[in-house]
Write an enzyme that holds these catalytic residues in place. Structure first.
Site, short mmCIF file in Angstrom:
data_model
loop_
_atom_site.label_atom_id
_atom_site.label_comp_id
_atom_site.label_asym_id
_atom_site.label_seq_id
_atom_site.Cartn_x
_atom_site.Cartn_y
_atom_site.Cartn_z
N LYS A 186 13.42 -8.99 89.96
CA LYS A 186 13.82 -7.88 89.09
C LYS A 186 15.18 -8.26 88.50
CE LYS A 186 14.16 -2.82 89.14
NZ LYS A 186 13.39 -2.52 87.94
N1 PMP Z 1 7.46 -2.91 86.50
C1 PMP Z 1 8.66 -2.97 85.92
C2 PMP Z 1 8.89 -3.91 84.81
C3 PMP Z 1 9.69 -2.11 86.37
O1 PMP Z 1 10.90 -2.15 85.79
C4 PMP Z 1 9.44 -1.21 87.42
C5 PMP Z 1 10.54 -0.28 87.88
N2 PMP Z 1 11.32 -0.88 88.88
C6 PMP Z 1 8.17 -1.20 88.00
C7 PMP Z 1 7.20 -2.06 87.51
C8 PMP Z 1 7.84 -0.30 89.14
O2 PMP Z 1 8.46 -0.74 90.32
P1 PMP Z 1 8.92 0.26 91.44
O3 PMP Z 1 7.72 1.05 91.82
O4 PMP Z 1 9.39 -0.60 92.55
O5 PMP Z 1 9.99 1.11 90.88
#
Ligand code: PMP
Length: 307
Positions: A159
């Site tokens: 991320k």
């Molecule tokens: N995909 C992307 C590109 C994101 O930015 C997020 C948000 N963090 C998610 C999926 C969902 O991830 P999470 O459930 O861990 O927030």
């Protein structure tokens, strides 16, 4: 400015005033996108403020920085405590938590090794991410003309701040054309995810979601929803999803920390199912909110701020 200021932001081990939380313009991150971050929610449960799956979020943050050879100068236990300290210092109940690890001020070349690995943690109030009524009514989305990165370009499992340039292209295109969000395909044209959410489809009561190799972020909400769906007796298939599945699905929804479980009611002006949140989506939403709001936490996903 829409963000609601709170008192303190945690920077490199100290709580500083919101307006004093600044970095130098020559910091590496500003020039080359060298940051890794998390978005985490703290819910105001009947047992007090509770952070949803903090351990999983921290694990992903440490994984992101490992991929980019930028080790975090704190232990996971120290990081966890710093997050709680920031919530307590701001007297927050329900909030969004944003830790960012970034290459700071030191050198201005691409090589990041001589720049410090700095850390900040901010918290603020944040409601429904995809607009008022999104969780109840669903949203209208399009398939983006922008794809997610090809293998061996930008690692999707990290991320990283830089990945969100791709997300911004997807999001801006969608907004400018009157949609709430865009669905990106991967480099091969299969369904990947939204600009900040993972995606699920339902057909004949089976729940489908694209796999990690479809250039998705390994979402914590995604994993949680897969588990909840299995608990509720649904068959869950993690596998490649062809684009046209979006046209013929009975139900489609997004998952994410900010988006929670947001139903999709149309894609490229093709109505999804009945054009309103379907029974499986509503079932999963109810089970999810029962955990995070009522603290009905059989999987031990909540980490209480004042315990
Ligand atoms: N995909 C992307 C590109 C994101 O930015 C997020 C948000 N963090 C998610 C999926 C969902 O991830 P999470 O459930 O861990 O927030």
């Amino acid at each position: 400015m829409n963000i609601k200021k709170v008192d303190k932001i945690w920077m490199n081990g100290k709580l500083v005033g919101w307006d004093d939380a600044k970095i130098h313009v020559l910091s590496h991150v500003i020039h080359y996108g060298s940051s890794w971050f998390e978005g985490i929610r703290c819910y105001d449960t009947k047992r007090g403020p509770a952070i949803f799956r903090l351990d999983a979020h921290l694990r992903r943050l440490y994984d992101s920085t490992k991929i980019y050879r930028s080790p975090i100068p704190y232990t996971v236990a120290q990081f966890e405590e710093a997050i709680k300290e920031t919530i307590r210092a701001n007297k927050m109940k329900a909030c969004y938590i944003r830790p960012v690890v970034y290459r700071g001020y030191g050198d201005v070349g691409v090589n990041p090794f001589s720049c410090p690995v700095d850390v900040m943690i901010a918290v603020w109030e944040w409601g429904a991410y995809l607009g008022g009524g999104a969780l109840e009514k669903g949203i209208d989305v399009r398939v983006s003309s922008w794809h997610r990165p090809a293998p061996n370009t930008f690692p999707s499992m990290a991320k990283a701040g830089g990945n969100y340039l791709n997300s911004q292209l997807i999001k801006m295109e969608a907004i400018l054309e009157g949609y709430a969000e865009g669905i990106a395909l991967d480099a091969y044209g299969n369904v990947s995810e939204g600009s900040g959410e993972n995606i699920f489809l339902v057909r004949d009561n089976t729940v489908y979601t694209p796999p990690l190799i479809a250039a998705i972020l390994p979402g914590i909400t995604r994993l949680s929803v897969m588990k909840i769906a299995e608990d509720l007796g649904y068959k869950v298939v993690e596998g490649p999803v062809p684009r046209e599945m979006l046209c013929i699905a009975d139900e489609v929804f997004f998952t994410g920390t900010a988006a929670e479980i947001t139903p999709v009611r149309s894609i490229d002006k093709i109505q999804v199912g009945e054009g309103k949140p379907g029974p499986v989506t509503l079932h999963l939403q109810r089970a999810f909110f029962d955990i995070v709001q009522n603290a009905n936490d059989k999987h031990n996903w909540l980490n209480f701020v004042y315990d």
